[in-house]
Design a protein around this motif. Structure first.
Motif, PDB file in Angstrom:
ATOM      1  N   GLY A  56       0.478  -1.186   0.008  1.00 32.58           N
ATOM      2  CA  GLY A  56       0.043   0.055  -0.045  1.00 32.58           C
ATOM      3  C   GLY A  56       0.869   1.066   0.068  1.00 32.58           C
ATOM      4  O   GLY A  56       2.128   1.060   0.178  1.00 32.58           O
ATOM      5  N   ASP A  57       0.043   2.276  -0.085  1.00 35.22           N
ATOM      6  CA  ASP A  57       0.855   3.648  -0.310  1.00 35.22           C
ATOM      7  C   ASP A  57       1.475   3.880   1.346  1.00 35.22           C
ATOM      8  O   ASP A  57       0.801   4.183   2.075  1.00 35.22           O
ATOM      9  CB  ASP A  57       0.030   4.684  -0.367  1.00 35.22           C
ATOM     10  CG  ASP A  57       0.329   5.925  -1.510  1.00 35.22           C
ATOM     11  OD1 ASP A  57       1.678   5.636  -2.020  1.00 35.22           O
ATOM     12  OD2 ASP A  57       0.088   6.947  -1.545  1.00 35.22           O
ATOM     13  N   PRO A  58       2.793   4.148   1.397  1.00 29.35           N
ATOM     14  CA  PRO A  58       3.474   4.527   2.745  1.00 29.35           C
ATOM     15  C   PRO A  58       3.256   5.876   3.081  1.00 29.35           C
ATOM     16  O   PRO A  58       2.989   6.878   2.328  1.00 29.35           O
ATOM     17  CB  PRO A  58       4.766   4.129   2.432  1.00 29.35           C
ATOM     18  CG  PRO A  58       5.097   4.497   1.048  1.00 29.35           C
ATOM     19  CD  PRO A  58       3.788   3.987   0.341  1.00 29.35           C
ATOM     20  N   SER A  59       2.830   5.965   4.351  1.00 29.39           N
ATOM     21  CA  SER A  59       2.485   7.107   5.093  1.00 29.39           C
ATOM     22  C   SER A  59       3.876   7.816   5.714  1.00 29.39           C
ATOM     23  O   SER A  59       4.180   7.618   6.740  1.00 29.39           O
ATOM     24  CB  SER A  59       1.438   7.240   6.111  1.00 29.39           C
ATOM     25  OG  SER A  59       1.109   8.283   6.728  1.00 29.39           O
ATOM     26  N   THR A  60       4.231   8.658   4.786  1.00 27.24           N
ATOM     27  CA  THR A  60       5.581   9.492   5.466  1.00 27.24           C
ATOM     28  C   THR A  60       5.545  10.719   4.678  1.00 27.24           C
ATOM     29  O   THR A  60       5.226  10.906   3.441  1.00 27.24           O
ATOM     30  CB  THR A  60       6.661   8.296   4.778  1.00 27.24           C
ATOM     31  OG1 THR A  60       8.096   9.144   5.406  1.00 27.24           O
ATOM     32  CG2 THR A  60       6.715   8.174   3.494  1.00 27.24           C
ATOM     33  N   PRO A  61       6.036  11.808   5.491  1.00 27.84           N
ATOM     34  CA  PRO A  61       6.322  13.269   4.783  1.00 27.84           C
ATOM     35  C   PRO A  61       7.334  13.232   3.539  1.00 27.84           C
ATOM     36  O   PRO A  61       7.179  14.126   2.916  1.00 27.84           O
ATOM     37  CB  PRO A  61       7.271  13.838   5.969  1.00 27.84           C
ATOM     38  CG  PRO A  61       6.716  13.021   7.157  1.00 27.84           C
ATOM     39  CD  PRO A  61       6.654  11.599   6.845  1.00 27.84           C
ATOM     40  N   SER A  80      -4.418   1.405  -0.976  1.00 27.86           N
ATOM     41  CA  SER A  80      -4.848   2.641  -0.100  1.00 27.86           C
ATOM     42  C   SER A  80      -6.016   2.920  -0.378  1.00 27.86           C
ATOM     43  O   SER A  80      -6.874   3.351   0.476  1.00 27.86           O
ATOM     44  CB  SER A  80      -3.529   3.727  -0.224  1.00 27.86           C
ATOM     45  OG  SER A  80      -3.774   4.327  -1.203  1.00 27.86           O
ATOM     46  N   LEU A  81      -6.683   3.118  -1.685  1.00 30.31           N
ATOM     47  CA  LEU A  81      -7.896   3.463  -1.905  1.00 30.31           C
ATOM     48  C   LEU A  81      -8.779   2.241  -1.323  1.00 30.31           C
ATOM     49  O   LEU A  81      -9.908   2.815  -0.929  1.00 30.31           O
ATOM     50  CB  LEU A  81      -7.846   3.500  -3.568  1.00 30.31           C
ATOM     51  CG  LEU A  81      -9.377   3.933  -3.934  1.00 30.31           C
ATOM     52  CD1 LEU A  81      -9.637   5.263  -3.488  1.00 30.31           C
ATOM     53  CD2 LEU A  81      -9.150   3.921  -5.776  1.00 30.31           C
ATOM     54  N   LYS A  82      -8.526   1.326  -1.450  1.00 33.17           N
ATOM     55  CA  LYS A  82      -9.519   0.208  -0.971  1.00 33.17           C
ATOM     56  C   LYS A  82      -9.410   0.101   0.764  1.00 33.17           C
ATOM     57  O   LYS A  82     -10.590   0.044   0.997  1.00 33.17           O
ATOM     58  CB  LYS A  82      -8.927  -1.246  -1.416  1.00 33.17           C
ATOM     59  CG  LYS A  82      -9.786  -2.300  -1.010  1.00 33.17           C
ATOM     60  CD  LYS A  82      -9.283  -3.820  -1.467  1.00 33.17           C
ATOM     61  CE  LYS A  82     -10.066  -4.961  -0.973  1.00 33.17           C
ATOM     62  NZ  LYS A  82      -9.565  -6.398  -1.372  1.00 33.17           N
ATOM     63  N   MET A 122     -12.854   0.736   2.274  1.00 35.64           N
ATOM     64  CA  MET A 122     -13.319  -0.057   3.420  1.00 35.64           C
ATOM     65  C   MET A 122     -13.414   0.258   4.889  1.00 35.64           C
ATOM     66  O   MET A 122     -14.084  -0.389   5.658  1.00 35.64           O
ATOM     67  CB  MET A 122     -12.462  -1.354   3.082  1.00 35.64           C
ATOM     68  CG  MET A 122     -12.739  -2.135   1.694  1.00 35.64           C
ATOM     69  SD  MET A 122     -14.454  -2.584   1.503  1.00 35.64           S
ATOM     70  CE  MET A 122     -14.479  -4.046   2.563  1.00 35.64           C
ATOM     71  N   ASN A 123     -12.517   1.033   5.202  1.00 34.15           N
ATOM     72  CA  ASN A 123     -12.652   1.555   6.681  1.00 34.15           C
ATOM     73  C   ASN A 123     -14.102   2.234   6.810  1.00 34.15           C
ATOM     74  O   ASN A 123     -14.551   2.385   7.889  1.00 34.15           O
ATOM     75  CB  ASN A 123     -11.246   2.603   6.637  1.00 34.15           C
ATOM     76  CG  ASN A 123     -11.444   3.194   8.106  1.00 34.15           C
ATOM     77  OD1 ASN A 123     -11.179   2.581   9.154  1.00 34.15           O
ATOM     78  ND2 ASN A 123     -11.333   4.352   8.351  1.00 34.15           N
ATOM     79  N   VAL A 124     -14.463   3.380   5.798  1.00 36.36           N
ATOM     80  CA  VAL A 124     -15.716   3.750   5.971  1.00 36.36           C
ATOM     81  C   VAL A 124     -16.686   2.830   6.037  1.00 36.36           C
ATOM     82  O   VAL A 124     -17.498   2.912   7.017  1.00 36.36           O
ATOM     83  CB  VAL A 124     -15.970   4.695   4.576  1.00 36.36           C
ATOM     84  CG1 VAL A 124     -17.393   5.314   4.670  1.00 36.36           C
ATOM     85  CG2 VAL A 124     -14.733   5.760   4.406  1.00 36.36           C
ATOM     86  N   LYS A 125     -16.801   1.753   5.371  1.00 38.46           N
ATOM     87  CA  LYS A 125     -17.715   0.704   5.427  1.00 38.46           C
ATOM     88  C   LYS A 125     -17.721   0.278   6.655  1.00 38.46           C
ATOM     89  O   LYS A 125     -18.898  -0.084   7.432  1.00 38.46           O
ATOM     90  CB  LYS A 125     -17.692  -0.373   4.395  1.00 38.46           C
ATOM     91  CG  LYS A 125     -18.355  -1.553   4.640  1.00 38.46           C
ATOM     92  CD  LYS A 125     -18.381  -2.594   3.596  1.00 38.46           C
ATOM     93  CE  LYS A 125     -19.311  -3.800   3.404  1.00 38.46           C
ATOM     94  NZ  LYS A 125     -18.882  -4.602   4.778  1.00 38.46           N
TER      95      LYS A 125
END
Length: 337
Positions: A23-28, A115-117, A121-124
């Motif tokens: 997935g897309d890494p969360s980093t500055p 990341s989009l999925k 899916m977190n919303v669901k």
């Protein structure tokens, strides 16, 4: 030349697989975050110089703001494309497989399938476990509209629309550009797309300053958005959805949006799911009247978020296979000549 084209193909395939795994890494230090910081800094540096006269500060300076936006877009594109190009040139000249590895990492940063999925899916899951208020906060992370007053159906609709629209912006369009021109052309695309997401608004602040970036984004997404819609339609039967209705609604509603591109994939998804999307929405406290997309054949439900994600993932894989085969054919022709 064909050796480097082959290397870029391997890099795109590897980048896609890496995105599916990590997935897309969360980093500055994420390249897209760095592009976003560049856009913000250039805007901050250019804007004060647009209003040099007292009357400009009071009444505005439309021509100056537009030209300032053009200058910002030029600098963002040159810097965001030039740095990856220089990096890959050095790596490939030093050692071929080093170039492939570095390009694969760059391509990995440009995909957004997992990341989009994950976010949608977190919303669901949040809606189902924590209720509507928590669902509104969850969907606010992935949409630009106001979410405070959304109903359950409104939250689900916003998440479904985001997956459908961002399949084009976050998956297919980068993939198409990378298949044509490797990671360098991929960063060219993402620099324009990131500018549009930051300054491409029709509000008082960005009406003129962000106009060039918004129009440029419309141009680079014109063909990808339409091809992305076709891949959603082709993928619908493979995921148990209605491909024939997806085709029908796409032909009818693909222009039901102020943007020439946004309704392309949304209409295909709406038809495949037999639900109605779009319609009026609030942005920054202001109501925007929008046409609907699709038929209201049945009430939209949280499970539709899972359905549209299956459709998005299938279309992503199918796109990769088809575009990959096309590039192999081009490589074969180049070698044969």
């Amino acid at each position: 030349m064909h050796r480097y084209l082959c290397g870029s193909l391997i890099a795109v395939l590897a980048g896609f697989v890496l995105d599916l795994i990590f997935g897309d890494p969360s980093t500055p230090l994420h390249p897209i975050c760095l592009i976003g910081n560049l856009i913000a800094r250039l805007e901050k540096g250019i804007r004060p110089r647009l209003h040099t006269k007292k009357q400009d500060k009071k009444s505005g300076n439309p021509r100056g703001e537009f030209l300032g936006g053009v200058l910002m877009a030029f600098l963002v594109i040159v810097i965001s494309t030039g740095i990856p190009a220089l990096l890959l040139f050095v790596c490939y000249r030093f050692q071929f497989w080093l170039g492939v590895i570095v390009e694969a990492i760059l391509c990995f940063f440009l995909f957004a399938v997992k990341s989009l999925k994950k976010e949608s899916m977190n919303v669901k899951q949040t809606l189902e476990t924590d209720g509507l208020e928590a669902g509104r906060k969850a969907v606010a992370r992935i949409v630009g509209r106001d979410t405070q007053a959304l109903s359950t159906a409104g939250v689900v609709k916003a998440a479904v629309e985001t997956v459908a629209e961002n399949f084009s912006d976050g998956v297919f369009a980068p993939m198409l550009h990378m298949m044509i021109g490797g990671g360098v052309l991929g960063f060219f695309y993402k620099s324009i797309n990131t500018m549009d997401s930051m300054v491409g608004y029709k509000n008082d602040r960005y009406l003129y300053f962000g106009r060039f970036a918004a129009k440029l984004d419309d141009v680079v997404n014109y063909i990808p958005s339409r091809l992305a819609a076709l891949f959603l339609i082709l993928s619908a039967p493979l995921t148990g959805l209605d491909g024939r209705n997806a085709w029908r609604i796409w032909k009818r509603d693909r222009r039901n949006h102020a943007s020439p591109n946004s309704a392309q994939t949304e209409s295909a998804a709406a038809g495949a799911l037999h639900v109605q999307l779009a319609g009026d929405a609030y942005y920054f406290g202001k109501l925007y009247k929008k046409p609907t997309i699709g038929d209201d054949d049945r009430p939209i439900e949280p499970e539709d978020i899972a359905r549209v994600n299956r459709l998005m993932v299938m279309a992503s894989v199918l796109s990769l296979v088809v575009l990959g085969v096309c590039k192999v054919c081009v490589l074969y022709l180049i070698v044969s000549l």
